[in-house]
Design a protein around this motif. Structure first.
Motif, PDB file in Angstrom:
ATOM      1  N   LEU A 120       0.828  -1.201   0.000  1.00 45.39           N
ATOM      2  CA  LEU A 120       0.000   0.000   0.000  1.00 45.39           C
ATOM      3  C   LEU A 120       0.869   1.260   0.000  1.00 45.39           C
ATOM      4  CD1 LEU A 120      -2.840   1.222   0.103  1.00 45.39           C
ATOM      5  CD2 LEU A 120      -2.684   1.101   2.589  1.00 45.39           C
ATOM      6  N   LEU A 121       1.940   1.263   0.774  1.00 46.22           N
ATOM      7  CA  LEU A 121       2.843   2.413   0.802  1.00 46.22           C
ATOM      8  C   LEU A 121       3.528   2.588  -0.545  1.00 46.22           C
ATOM      9  CD1 LEU A 121       4.341   1.881   4.361  1.00 46.22           C
ATOM     10  CD2 LEU A 121       2.572   3.525   3.671  1.00 46.22           C
ATOM     11  N   TYR A 122       3.947   1.497  -1.162  1.00 48.78           N
ATOM     12  CA  TYR A 122       4.549   1.547  -2.493  1.00 48.78           C
ATOM     13  C   TYR A 122       3.560   2.139  -3.499  1.00 48.78           C
ATOM     14  CZ  TYR A 122       6.274  -0.221  -6.978  1.00 48.78           C
ATOM     15  OH  TYR A 122       6.694  -0.327  -8.291  1.00 48.78           O
ATOM     16  N   GLU A 123       2.317   1.695  -3.459  1.00 52.21           N
ATOM     17  CA  GLU A 123       1.295   2.209  -4.383  1.00 52.21           C
ATOM     18  C   GLU A 123       1.048   3.698  -4.151  1.00 52.21           C
ATOM     19  OE1 GLU A 123      -0.038   0.561  -6.915  1.00 52.21           O
ATOM     20  OE2 GLU A 123       0.844  -1.376  -6.437  1.00 52.21           O
ATOM     21  N   ALA A 124       1.099   4.141  -2.906  1.00 51.40           N
ATOM     22  CA  ALA A 124       0.934   5.569  -2.612  1.00 51.40           C
ATOM     23  C   ALA A 124       2.037   6.376  -3.286  1.00 51.40           C
ATOM     24  CB  ALA A 124       0.930   5.808  -1.108  1.00 51.40           C
ATOM     25  N   VAL A 125       3.257   5.861  -3.247  1.00 51.80           N
ATOM     26  CA  VAL A 125       4.374   6.560  -3.884  1.00 51.80           C
ATOM     27  C   VAL A 125       4.219   6.546  -5.408  1.00 51.80           C
ATOM     28  CG1 VAL A 125       6.868   6.472  -4.283  1.00 51.80           C
ATOM     29  CG2 VAL A 125       5.946   6.278  -1.960  1.00 51.80           C
ATOM     30  N   LEU A 126       3.741   5.444  -5.956  1.00 49.67           N
ATOM     31  CA  LEU A 126       3.492   5.421  -7.406  1.00 49.67           C
ATOM     32  C   LEU A 126       2.495   6.502  -7.808  1.00 49.67           C
ATOM     33  CD1 LEU A 126       3.229   1.631  -8.361  1.00 49.67           C
ATOM     34  CD2 LEU A 126       5.108   3.209  -8.810  1.00 49.67           C
ATOM     35  N   SER A 127       1.502   6.759  -6.959  1.00 57.27           N
ATOM     36  CA  SER A 127       0.517   7.791  -7.278  1.00 57.27           C
ATOM     37  C   SER A 127       1.168   9.175  -7.324  1.00 57.27           C
ATOM     38  CB  SER A 127      -0.641   7.768  -6.276  1.00 57.27           C
ATOM     39  OG  SER A 127      -0.281   8.340  -5.037  1.00 57.27           O
ATOM     40  N   LEU A 128       2.202   9.397  -6.532  1.00 56.97           N
ATOM     41  CA  LEU A 128       2.905  10.680  -6.554  1.00 56.97           C
ATOM     42  C   LEU A 128       3.575  10.908  -7.895  1.00 56.97           C
ATOM     43  CD1 LEU A 128       4.644  10.600  -3.054  1.00 56.97           C
ATOM     44  CD2 LEU A 128       2.520  11.767  -3.678  1.00 56.97           C
ATOM     45  N   ASP A 129       4.158   9.858  -8.450  1.00 53.90           N
ATOM     46  CA  ASP A 129       4.820  10.001  -9.745  1.00 53.90           C
ATOM     47  C   ASP A 129       3.818  10.426 -10.810  1.00 53.90           C
ATOM     48  OD1 ASP A 129       7.120   9.645 -11.620  1.00 53.90           O
ATOM     49  OD2 ASP A 129       5.768   8.119 -12.440  1.00 53.90           O
ATOM     50  N   GLY A 130       2.647   9.803 -10.829  1.00 55.27           N
ATOM     51  CA  GLY A 130       1.627  10.187 -11.804  1.00 55.27           C
ATOM     52  C   GLY A 130       1.179  11.620 -11.613  1.00 55.27           C
ATOM     53  N   ALA A 131       1.013  12.037 -10.362  1.00 55.82           N
ATOM     54  CA  ALA A 131       0.599  13.411 -10.084  1.00 55.82           C
ATOM     55  C   ALA A 131       1.675  14.402 -10.524  1.00 55.82           C
ATOM     56  CB  ALA A 131       0.292  13.574  -8.598  1.00 55.82           C
ATOM     57  N   LEU A 132       2.939  14.070 -10.285  1.00 59.59           N
ATOM     58  CA  LEU A 132       4.025  14.957 -10.724  1.00 59.59           C
ATOM     59  C   LEU A 132       4.103  15.018 -12.241  1.00 59.59           C
ATOM     60  CD1 LEU A 132       6.817  14.110  -8.124  1.00 59.59           C
ATOM     61  CD2 LEU A 132       5.456  16.214  -8.274  1.00 59.59           C
ATOM     62  N   MET A 133       3.850  13.900 -12.911  1.00 62.88           N
ATOM     63  CA  MET A 133       3.829  13.896 -14.375  1.00 62.88           C
ATOM     64  C   MET A 133       2.744  14.853 -14.876  1.00 62.88           C
ATOM     65  SD  MET A 133       2.806  10.844 -17.009  1.00 62.88           S
ATOM     66  CE  MET A 133       1.136  10.896 -16.369  1.00 62.88           C
ATOM     67  N   LEU A 169      10.239  28.983 -14.430  1.00 62.53           N
ATOM     68  CA  LEU A 169       9.425  27.843 -14.842  1.00 62.53           C
ATOM     69  C   LEU A 169      10.284  26.640 -15.227  1.00 62.53           C
ATOM     70  CD1 LEU A 169       6.485  26.981 -15.231  1.00 62.53           C
ATOM     71  CD2 LEU A 169       6.650  27.801 -17.583  1.00 62.53           C
ATOM     72  N   SER A 170      11.382  26.868 -15.929  1.00 65.89           N
ATOM     73  CA  SER A 170      12.226  25.731 -16.325  1.00 65.89           C
ATOM     74  C   SER A 170      12.852  25.063 -15.108  1.00 65.89           C
ATOM     75  CB  SER A 170      13.289  26.155 -17.338  1.00 65.89           C
ATOM     76  OG  SER A 170      14.153  27.110 -16.779  1.00 65.89           O
ATOM     77  N   ASP A 171      13.161  25.843 -14.067  1.00 68.10           N
ATOM     78  CA  ASP A 171      13.674  25.267 -12.823  1.00 68.10           C
ATOM     79  C   ASP A 171      12.626  24.360 -12.189  1.00 68.10           C
ATOM     80  OD1 ASP A 171      15.483  25.145 -10.368  1.00 68.10           O
ATOM     81  OD2 ASP A 171      13.662  26.051  -9.527  1.00 68.10           O
ATOM     82  N   LEU A 172      11.368  24.817 -12.149  1.00 68.06           N
ATOM     83  CA  LEU A 172      10.302  24.001 -11.563  1.00 68.06           C
ATOM     84  C   LEU A 172      10.133  22.702 -12.322  1.00 68.06           C
ATOM     85  CD1 LEU A 172       7.632  26.760 -10.807  1.00 68.06           C
ATOM     86  CD2 LEU A 172       9.260  25.707  -9.216  1.00 68.06           C
ATOM     87  N   ARG A 173      10.170  22.779 -13.640  1.00 67.78           N
ATOM     88  CA  ARG A 173      10.014  21.563 -14.446  1.00 67.78           C
ATOM     89  C   ARG A 173      11.212  20.630 -14.260  1.00 67.78           C
ATOM     90  NH1 ARG A 173       7.466  22.461 -20.177  1.00 67.78           N
ATOM     91  NH2 ARG A 173       6.645  20.393 -19.679  1.00 67.78           N
ATOM     92  N   GLY A 174      12.398  21.195 -14.095  1.00 73.79           N
ATOM     93  CA  GLY A 174      13.582  20.382 -13.821  1.00 73.79           C
ATOM     94  C   GLY A 174      13.498  19.678 -12.480  1.00 73.79           C
ATOM     95  N   ARG A 175      12.960  20.364 -11.478  1.00 69.28           N
ATOM     96  CA  ARG A 175      12.770  19.757 -10.162  1.00 69.28           C
ATOM     97  C   ARG A 175      11.809  18.571 -10.247  1.00 69.28           C
ATOM     98  NH1 ARG A 175      13.837  23.232  -5.432  1.00 69.28           N
ATOM     99  NH2 ARG A 175      14.878  25.080  -6.207  1.00 69.28           N
TER     100      ARG A 175
END
Length: 178
Positions: free
Chosen positions: A11-24, A89-95
């Motif tokens: 469940l914790l792993y899946e929560a982290v996977l959701s962060l990647d999608g949100a950041l994308m 903006l480019s810094d934010l996208r790089g982060r």
């Protein structure tokens, strides 16, 4: 081959996977911001809803930082010190790209995550949290708070973003309005 994760670790792993999608999806939204005239981009980067709130740029940085602050300690990794802030903006996208790369963790890295304990600061409060509370009461709410505030500032600035850009699931016809 590693042992399968416990249901709590999974469940914790899946929560982290959701962060990647949100950041994308956040990066996609920032791509739309980049299409605005330069003066509107600069105005958005420094915009805020109230004088005591973070700016748009700070909201984005905070969302990215919370993704890392939540995910990496679950795997026993140190959270890197964020680079100096810039209002670009480019810094934010790089982060975002850097964070997404750091979040590309194998599920085996989460073995034993549910058994960890965390000490954090929330404003001026010192917290001691088990893994479940760390994720569900601290990490995810803070991540979504900052991401949603950045989204709302984009909407207020007239950027073409909608609910589907947050969850990746909703679909509305062009021109739809409530």
């Amino acid at each position: 081959m590693s042992a399968p994760l416990s249901s709590a670790d999974r469940l914790l792993y899946e929560a982290v996977l959701s962060l990647d999608g949100a950041l994308m999806r956040l990066d996609v939204m920032l791509g739309r911001v980049a299409l605005l005239p330069a003066e509107r981009v600069q105005a958005l980067l420094s915009s805020r809803f109230a004088p005591d709130m973070f700016t748009f740029a700070q909201q984005v940085r905070s969302a990215v930082d919370f993704a890392l602050r939540m995910a990496l300690p679950l795997c026993g990794h140190e959270v890197p010190v964020p680079p100096s802030a810039s209002n670009d903006l480019s810094d934010l996208r790089g982060r975002i790209a850097t964070a997404r790369s750091a979040l590309d963790l194998p599920d085996a890295a989460f073995a034993g995550a549910a058994e960890r304990h965390f000490s954090e600061r929330a404003g001026f409060a010192d917290l001691d949290l088990d893994a479940s509370d760390f994720v569900l009461r601290f990490g995810l709410p803070n991540f979504w708070f900052h991401l949603t505030t950045a989204y709302a500032l984009m909407r207020a600035a007239g950027v073409d973003v909608g609910k589907a850009d947050i969850d990746g699931l909703h679909d509305y016809p062009p021109g739809f309005s409530f």
